[in-house]
Design a protein around this motif. Structure first.
Motif, PDB file in Angstrom:
ATOM      1  N   ALA B 246       0.729  -1.219  -0.057  1.00 28.56           N
ATOM      2  CA  ALA B 246       0.088  -0.081   0.038  1.00 28.56           C
ATOM      3  C   ALA B 246       1.120   1.290   0.015  1.00 28.56           C
ATOM      4  CB  ALA B 246      -1.021  -0.131   1.136  1.00 28.56           C
ATOM      5  N   ALA B 247       2.255   1.306   0.444  1.00 31.89           N
ATOM      6  CA  ALA B 247       2.972   2.345   0.543  1.00 31.89           C
ATOM      7  C   ALA B 247       3.522   2.861  -0.973  1.00 31.89           C
ATOM      8  CB  ALA B 247       4.065   2.044   1.595  1.00 31.89           C
ATOM      9  N   LEU B 248       3.541   1.822  -1.691  1.00 36.19           N
ATOM     10  CA  LEU B 248       4.046   1.969  -3.098  1.00 36.19           C
ATOM     11  C   LEU B 248       3.315   2.920  -4.074  1.00 36.19           C
ATOM     12  CD1 LEU B 248       5.356  -1.800  -3.587  1.00 36.19           C
ATOM     13  CD2 LEU B 248       6.580   0.226  -2.964  1.00 36.19           C
ATOM     14  N   PRO B 249       3.910   3.471  -5.043  1.00 37.08           N
ATOM     15  CA  PRO B 249       2.889   4.309  -5.942  1.00 37.08           C
ATOM     16  C   PRO B 249       2.030   3.273  -6.729  1.00 37.08           C
ATOM     17  CG  PRO B 249       5.221   4.048  -6.879  1.00 37.08           C
ATOM     18  CD  PRO B 249       5.376   3.712  -5.255  1.00 37.08           C
ATOM     19  N   ILE B 250       0.999   3.748  -7.039  1.00 41.02           N
ATOM     20  CA  ILE B 250      -0.141   2.881  -7.471  1.00 41.02           C
ATOM     21  C   ILE B 250      -0.186   1.944  -8.611  1.00 41.02           C
ATOM     22  CG2 ILE B 250      -1.664   4.216  -8.966  1.00 41.02           C
ATOM     23  CD1 ILE B 250      -3.828   3.555  -6.814  1.00 41.02           C
ATOM     24  N   TRP B 251       0.864   2.636  -9.690  1.00 38.38           N
ATOM     25  CA  TRP B 251       1.223   1.730 -10.852  1.00 38.38           C
ATOM     26  C   TRP B 251       1.989   0.585 -10.371  1.00 38.38           C
ATOM     27  CZ3 TRP B 251       6.351   1.462 -12.112  1.00 38.38           C
ATOM     28  CH2 TRP B 251       7.218   2.402 -11.541  1.00 38.38           C
ATOM     29  N   LEU B 252       2.790   0.780  -9.341  1.00 39.10           N
ATOM     30  CA  LEU B 252       3.665  -0.308  -9.175  1.00 39.10           C
ATOM     31  C   LEU B 252       3.097  -1.492  -8.420  1.00 39.10           C
ATOM     32  CD1 LEU B 252       6.873  -0.848  -9.647  1.00 39.10           C
ATOM     33  CD2 LEU B 252       7.221   0.152  -7.374  1.00 39.10           C
ATOM     34  N   GLN B 253       1.831  -1.004  -7.609  1.00 45.85           N
ATOM     35  CA  GLN B 253       1.299  -2.147  -6.871  1.00 45.85           C
ATOM     36  C   GLN B 253       1.059  -3.231  -7.393  1.00 45.85           C
ATOM     37  OE1 GLN B 253      -1.577  -0.558  -4.149  1.00 45.85           O
ATOM     38  NE2 GLN B 253      -0.430   1.228  -3.435  1.00 45.85           N
ATOM     39  N   PRO B 254       0.053  -3.527  -8.496  1.00 44.05           N
ATOM     40  CA  PRO B 254      -0.080  -4.583  -8.943  1.00 44.05           C
ATOM     41  C   PRO B 254       1.201  -5.398  -9.299  1.00 44.05           C
ATOM     42  CG  PRO B 254      -1.309  -2.968 -10.037  1.00 44.05           C
ATOM     43  CD  PRO B 254      -0.325  -2.246  -9.280  1.00 44.05           C
ATOM     44  N   ILE B 255       2.168  -4.982  -9.753  1.00 40.21           N
ATOM     45  CA  ILE B 255       3.396  -5.694 -10.034  1.00 40.21           C
ATOM     46  C   ILE B 255       3.878  -6.417  -8.607  1.00 40.21           C
ATOM     47  CG2 ILE B 255       5.677  -5.688 -11.274  1.00 40.21           C
ATOM     48  CD1 ILE B 255       4.626  -3.257 -12.797  1.00 40.21           C
ATOM     49  N   VAL B 256       4.085  -5.637  -7.628  1.00 37.03           N
ATOM     50  CA  VAL B 256       4.727  -6.121  -6.536  1.00 37.03           C
ATOM     51  C   VAL B 256       3.758  -6.883  -5.941  1.00 37.03           C
ATOM     52  CG1 VAL B 256       5.244  -5.338  -4.096  1.00 37.03           C
ATOM     53  CG2 VAL B 256       5.844  -4.086  -6.173  1.00 37.03           C
TER      54      VAL B 256
END
Lengths: 651, 304
Positions: B246-256
């Motif tokens: 949840a702390a990551l930028p939104i575009w990165l979240q699905p990948i992580v």
């Protein structure tokens, strides 16, 4: 109010007419018709009350000193009247067919049945302690006669006496309770009680004991597993589904007189509920008689209800509105829910008993193919009682879980502990209920018949199938209507809180709405998947074969898992709590001779508490026996002596 | 934005069957084999869907409707699972409790379908399944309670959104306890070593696999797919708790998030490869210890 009393009078009149009827069939029909008519009329004020709220009162003179025929109706009474109105005619309708088996004396039984129903309705509306006690006693006695209907068997009479003893032990506490309250209030009228006995701990605990005996609080539950299996199934449905709730009603009614409750009252109820819930379902697991399983599961469900009431009391003590609403609300909703699915399950068990002449689960099996609709209804009931969505049992438990979450808001140690206790308790009870009802349903209805007893000996009539299907539908209807039903429940809860609660409390309605939608989606999705599955290219190509048996040449129905082997690992985990005694067979040699196994599931309350207590009591009371010698002149002297002593004391 | 939320369950439906593939690959790696293709489950399901089915004479309507109900319950669960701060399309207060009960619905139908075949082996599996199931229930619900207390939120999406770095700094140890406990549950509920062996070929020792022995064709496809979704649900919950997605930028979240789920799958593969299967009598201890971990977390939270 007059409408309600008219309805009750019709029910009583119907009972008397059927007692003097010429044939059993006519007697049954009269009883059912009078129940439908009378309760139909009574339903009008009850439903209006549940929708609109308010209160009615009616007081008539009575020759009893201090007594008055005071009646009243408020949302709380109306809510408890709802199960009476729904279940009684259905169970009676089922009973007309069920009793055709062999009962030549079933005519008189309808008199007691109708009186029991009428007394429950009257109990809910009576507003005078003496009147309440008289009706309470009528209820106990009429249900005793129903329990011992098949009195030719010694077992049944024993069960009847245990019931009579247990219920009167409770009545003693209720009498003391009303004596204390009446003395402080200086009147027997309920409306005077309210101010007089606020905050009295002795009143509260007398109510717990007195009404708990009727409701089946642990360890006062011992009469349930005796009386319910002994009674004819439609009577067990009525008693377990509806009558034991009168104990709960009595308790919450007394709570309305108690003002602001103490914190430890709430905790005591939580502990009582938790013990009853867990031990009830554990003991249910140890049983092999299907009706005893259901009776113990009533102890469990009463435990859940008690936990809810305890949470509501704590909410009142802590001024936590959400906890009041969700705790009491969950408990009251579970009262209605349980009445629906428990009477459904008891009637289902009755159908099994009717058509196979046995209620021993290990002798049955594979009935699902022979009595399909009964099996479908029983499955719905067992899903509902296990608290699984989308059936109604889940909604009540969800409210209680939400109550636990709401109590977190207070942020104190105690409120957090309440949440922890509720979560662990409900999780354990729910998990064990899944074990219990997968077992009950599958051992009786699935697989192959284990013995010849599993053959159908009597065909079910339509009158024994339709009530079940109706109730099965009702479990779904209540669940899907819960966002609206909850309004009436909250209306009743408002009467339980000594501090006024604002009318527009509805944070849980939106969650319930989501639950309803999710439940509908779940059913739709399952249907859709099944439809797709049939429409697949080879979806309707089926071959039939035997069950995979690992290459064993001669599989036999007796190799299936039985009710005891299914739960054995679980029972073992709990050790002495659900102890099973029995003789284990010795198997020796390569070709062992035939051997037998005997097990018996004891009741921890009965063995550890009542048996020692009664043994002690007998030892103590034995010397007193010489006073009861059977000579009538001796008894006359006793009377004379008593009178003289009383006279001297008075002077 | 609305569409994005609905994309989550839909992508989960597509991705879920890879997870068993990854686990199998990891196990093959440890065993020095090449292993089956990572997409094997898709192939299996596709093949099974085009087959006819065989039913035992003993079975009744329960056996026929069970696979659809099981799959439906698990599909519905997937709709409540958020990916980091991207909330799930549907959520309400206490929906994690609803998930717990939906898993129970799936279990209930698996068990009664097994009992419907009248087979002693399937009865054995069913008996074990309900035993482990009721033990797992308190651990799951206590875990929910810890999460609710830590984040002061009651819906799954709300909880996962509020697992910020400050919450981690404050009560990270509690989250690790819950995640560990739920990892035990993942192993139990998805019939993994050390509780159950998905590859075993001896009916006497199986739990979950033995209960579905009599299924064939499309029914079996539903059941396999349901199991894959169940594995996904548990991995997704654990990833949500453990990784600060949840702390990551939104575009990165699905990948992580997907990488994290793959990570859980690899972890399961490693666990299966390096641990021997437990004796059945010791399994309850594992599950009870999961409850104990959650209970400890609760106590810490209430006192600390």
């Amino acid at each position: 109010m007059e409408l309600l009393l008219t309805g009750i009078l019709i029910v009583i009149a119907g009972g008397f007419v059927s007692a003097f009827a010429k044939t059993n069939r006519f007697a049954g029909l009269t009883a059912v018709m009078s129940l439908i008519l009378g309760l139909g009329i009574a339903a009008l004020p009850v439903i209006t009350m549940l929708l609109k709220g308010g209160s009615y009162k009616l007081s008539l003179p009575w020759s009893m000193p201090g007594g008055a025929l005071s009646f009243g109706l408020d949302p709380l009474s109306a809510l408890f009247a709802l199960p009476v109105i729904i279940i009684s005619p259905l169970a009676a309708f089922y009973g007309t067919a069920y009793l055709e088996k062999e009962h030549h004396h079933s005519r008189t039984s309808w008199l007691f049945y109708n009186i029991l129903v009428a007394s429950m309705m009257l109990l809910l509306v009576s507003r005078n302690a003496l009147l309440f006690l008289v009706i309470w006693e009528v209820m106990a006695v009429s249900s005793f006669f129903l329990v011992v209907m098949e009195h030719r068997s010694g077992e049944v009479m024993k069960a009847g006496w245990i019931y009579l003893l247990a219920t009167h032990a409770g009545t003693v506490a209720v009498i003391f309770l009303f004596l204390i309250m009446g003395k402080t209030a200086g009147s027997w009228e309920f409306e005077r009680f309210a101010a007089a006995s606020a905050g009295s701990t002795s009143v509260f605990f007398l109510a717990v004991i007195g009404f708990g005996a009727k409701a089946g609080f642990f360890p006062m539950h011992v009469w349930l597993p005796e009386a319910h299996p002994a009674a004819p199934s439609h009577v067990s449905a009525l008693m377990s589904g509806v009558m034991i709730k009168m104990g709960i009603y009595g308790l919450v009614r007394i709570l309305t007189f108690c003002g602001k409750p103490a914190v430890f009252w709430g905790w005591s109820l939580i502990v009582i509920g938790l013990t009853g819930g867990i031990l009830g379902i554990l003991l249910a697991l140890a049983q092999k008689d299907i009706k005893r399983v259901l009776a113990y599961s009533s102890v469990e469900n009463i435990g859940i209800i008690t936990m809810g009431i305890g949470a509501g009391i704590l909410g009142t003590a802590w001024n936590n509105t959400a906890l009041i609403m969700l705790g009491y609300g969950g408990a009251l909703l579970h009262v209605i829910n349980h009445s629906v699915f428990k009477s459904l399950l008891f009637m289902g068990a009755g159908s099994v008993l009717y058509s196979t002449d046995t209620k021993e689960m290990d002798r049955l099996g594979g009935l699902g193919k022979k009595m399909k609709w009964t099996a479908v209804a029983f499955l719905a009931g067992s899903l509902a009682i296990s608290g699984l969505p989308p059936f109604n049992g889940f909604v009540g438990e969800y409210l209680l879980f939400s109550g636990g979450l709401a109590s977190l808001n207070a942020g104190t140690y105690q409120s957090a502990s309440l949440a922890v206790v509720m979560f662990i308790g409900l999780a354990l009870i729910g998990g064990l209920a899944v074990v219990c009802f997968t077992r009950t349903f599958s051992i009786v209805f699935l697989g192959e018949g284990r013995t010849d007893d599993a053959k159908i000996k009597r065909r079910l009539t339509a009158a024994m199938v339709w009530p079940l299907l109706f109730l099965a539908t009702l479990t779904l209807v209540i669940s899907f209507a819960s966002p609206w039903i909850i309004k009436s429940v909250f209306l009743a809860v408002r009467g339980l809180s000594p501090v006024p609660i604002e009318m527009n409390y509805k944070p849980s309605s939106s969650s319930l709405m989501m639950l309803v939608i999710s439940g509908a989606v779940l059913m739709g999705l399952a249907g859709l998947l099944y439809f797709i599955r049939r429409r697949l290219p080879m979806g309707d190509v089926e071959t039939s074969a035997g069950t995979w048996d690992c290459g064993y040449a001669k599989p036999d129905a007796s190799m299936q898992y039985t009710s005891s082997s299914f739960v054995d690992p679980v029972i073992r985990l709990f050790g002495a709590l659900a102890d099973r005694k029995g003789k284990n067979p010795q198997v020796r040699g390569y070709f062992p001779a035939s051997t037998s196994l005997e097990t018996d599931a004891g009741d921890i309350g009965e063995e550890k508490l009542y048996r020692p207590a009664f043994v002690w009591l007998e030892k103590f009371a034995a010397p007193l026996r010489r006073f009861q010698h059977g000579h009538i002149h001796g008894y006359l002297i006793y009377i004379a002596l008593t009178l003289i002593i009383l006279l001297i004391w008075k002077v | 934005m609305k569409l994005l939320h609905w994309l989550l369950p839909i992508s989960a439906f597509i991705i879920a069957p890879i997870i068993p593939g990854i686990i199998n690959r990891v196990k093959a790696f440890f065993a020095g084999r090449r292993g089956v293709p990572i997409l094997q489950l898709y192939i299996d399901i596709w093949k099974l869907l085009r087959k006819g089915s065989t039913y035992s004479h003993t079975t009744s309507f329960v056996f026929r409707i069970a696979p659809s109900v099981i799959a439906a319950a698990l599909i519905l669960c997937t709709f409540f699972i958020p990916w980091g701060s991207i909330s799930s399309p549907v959520s309400f207060s206490g929906d994690l409790i609803f998930i717990a009960y939906l898993l129970d619905v799936a279990r209930y139908f698996t068990v009664i379908a097994a009992m419907d075949t009248g087979s002693a082996f399937e009865g054995m599996g069913a008996s074990r399944e309900v035993q482990f199931g009721f033990l797992a229930e308190p651990a799951f619900l206590m875990g929910i309670l810890v999460l609710v207390m830590v984040t002061k939120n009651t819906s799954t999406s709300g909880i996962m959104q509020h697992l910020s770095t400050s919450v981690w700094a404050d009560s990270g140890i509690l989250l690790i306890l819950v995640a560990t406990a739920w990892y035990f549950l993942l192993l139990t509920e998805n019939s993994r070593i050390p509780v159950d062996d998905p590859n075993t070929h001896l009916e006497l020792t199986m739990i979950h696999e033995v209960m579905v022995l009599d299924y064939s064709g499309p029914d079996f496809a539903y059941i396999l797919y349901g199991s894959a979704l169940k594995l996904w649900i548990f991995s997704a919950l654990i990833v949500n708790i453990l990784l600060p997605v949840a702390a990551l930028p939104i575009w990165l979240q699905p990948i992580v998030f997907i990488a994290g789920t793959a990570g859980v799958a690899i972890l399961v593969g490693i666990t299966e490869s390096i641990i021997a299967r437990l004796r059945l009598v010791t399994v309850p201890k594992i599950i009870v210890s999961a409850s104990a971990l959650c209970f400890i977390a609760l106590i810490f939270r209430i006192i600390g």
